[in-house]
Design an enzyme around this catalytic site. Structure first.
Site, PDB file in Angstrom:
ATOM      1  N   THR A 142      -4.756  -3.205  -4.581  1.00 54.18           N
ATOM      2  CA  THR A 142      -4.193  -4.309  -3.815  1.00 54.18           C
ATOM      3  C   THR A 142      -2.928  -4.744  -4.541  1.00 54.18           C
ATOM      4  OG1 THR A 142      -5.498  -5.950  -5.045  1.00 54.18           O
ATOM      5  CG2 THR A 142      -6.414  -5.155  -2.957  1.00 54.18           C
ATOM      6  N   SER A 143      -2.083  -5.459  -3.838  1.00 52.25           N
ATOM      7  CA  SER A 143      -0.864  -5.961  -4.469  1.00 52.25           C
ATOM      8  C   SER A 143      -1.209  -7.165  -5.331  1.00 52.25           C
ATOM      9  CB  SER A 143       0.167  -6.363  -3.412  1.00 52.25           C
ATOM     10  OG  SER A 143      -0.200  -7.591  -2.814  1.00 52.25           O
ATOM     11  N   THR A 144      -0.272  -7.577  -6.148  1.00 51.58           N
ATOM     12  CA  THR A 144      -0.492  -8.731  -7.022  1.00 51.58           C
ATOM     13  C   THR A 144      -0.579 -10.020  -6.218  1.00 51.58           C
ATOM     14  OG1 THR A 144       1.909  -8.818  -7.344  1.00 51.58           O
ATOM     15  CG2 THR A 144       0.608  -7.695  -9.030  1.00 51.58           C
ATOM     16  N   LEU A 145      -0.156  -9.983  -4.949  1.00 49.57           N
ATOM     17  CA  LEU A 145      -0.189 -11.177  -4.107  1.00 49.57           C
ATOM     18  C   LEU A 145      -1.500 -11.314  -3.343  1.00 49.57           C
ATOM     19  CD1 LEU A 145       3.419 -11.003  -2.586  1.00 49.57           C
ATOM     20  CD2 LEU A 145       2.636 -12.342  -4.543  1.00 49.57           C
ATOM     21  N   GLU A 146      -2.290 -10.258  -3.314  1.00 47.22           N
ATOM     22  CA  GLU A 146      -3.538 -10.277  -2.559  1.00 47.22           C
ATOM     23  C   GLU A 146      -4.690 -10.812  -3.401  1.00 47.22           C
ATOM     24  OE1 GLU A 146      -4.043  -6.755   0.238  1.00 47.22           O
ATOM     25  OE2 GLU A 146      -2.500  -5.999  -1.119  1.00 47.22           O
TER      26      GLU A 146
END
Length: 202
Positions: A23-27
């Site tokens: 997952t991205s760091t924003l998720e």
């Protein structure tokens, strides 16, 4: 010796499903755990997971590719969890094929262990490339149309292009700081445009 290395060197290790989750760091962490849960349910015996942006280096993906050996299958829940672009996907597939490792993309029903799966993946890659080329073509057409109508402004003028404005404002008695603020450029750019002319101090 690490557990990973022991498993890779074990000649008795049977072929396995290797899961990769990202997952991205924003998720939220929950998204990563959901992927891990799905991959485990599919029978993945070895899992690699990471939380990095789409553009950042993917060390766990590299570890998964290194760990995999002939006959294994790398499994991801979605294509966008694996590759950042068509080019990146091509490199991953090339690395897997060189080692005799298959790729399974769950939500697309793609498994390169089968001829149909390989064909589907090639088609998907071709479609993605086609869409990008069409997007660039529409962009070029839009710019050409805007230019023809006199509406295309292009890039904002640079400090060099604003030299005449800078000199005019300086002649009115504005300081370099005031000129920079008014034109939205750096004070150093104003100084260079006016040099060696003398202007009021900031």
């Amino acid at each position: 010796m690490s557990e990973n290395l022991v498993e890779r060197l074990d000649p008795e290790r049977s072929v396995m499903l290797i899961g990769y989750a990202r997952t991205s760091t924003l998720e939220q962490d929950a998204g990563l755990e959901a992927q891990v849960r799905d991959l485990t349910a599919l029978g993945c015996e070895k899992l690699f997971r990471e939380q990095v942006s789409s553009l950042a280096p993917r060390k766990q993906l590299e570890s998964a590719l290194e760990f995999a050996r002939q006959g294994d299958t790398l499994v991801v829940t979605k294509l966008d969890r694996l590759a950042r672009s068509v080019t990146h996907l091509g490199k991953i597939i090339e690395a897997l094929e060189a080692k005799g490792v298959a790729l399974r993309i769950v939500n697309l029903g793609v498994d390169t262990a089968t001829p149909t799966g390989r064909l589907m993946l090639n088609v998907l890659g071709g479609v993605a490339q086609f869409e990008r080329e069409m997007m660039l073509e529409r962009q070029r057409e839009g710019i050409a149309k805007a230019k023809a109508e006199g509406a295309y402004k292009g890039r904002k003028p640079t400090a060099r292009a604003k030299a005449e404005e800078i000199k005019a404002l300086a002649a009115e008695g504005l300081s370099m700081g005031a000129i920079a603020t008014k034109l939205g450029i750096g004070k150093g750019s104003v100084h260079r445009a006016l040099s060696p002319a003398k202007v009021p101090a900031a």
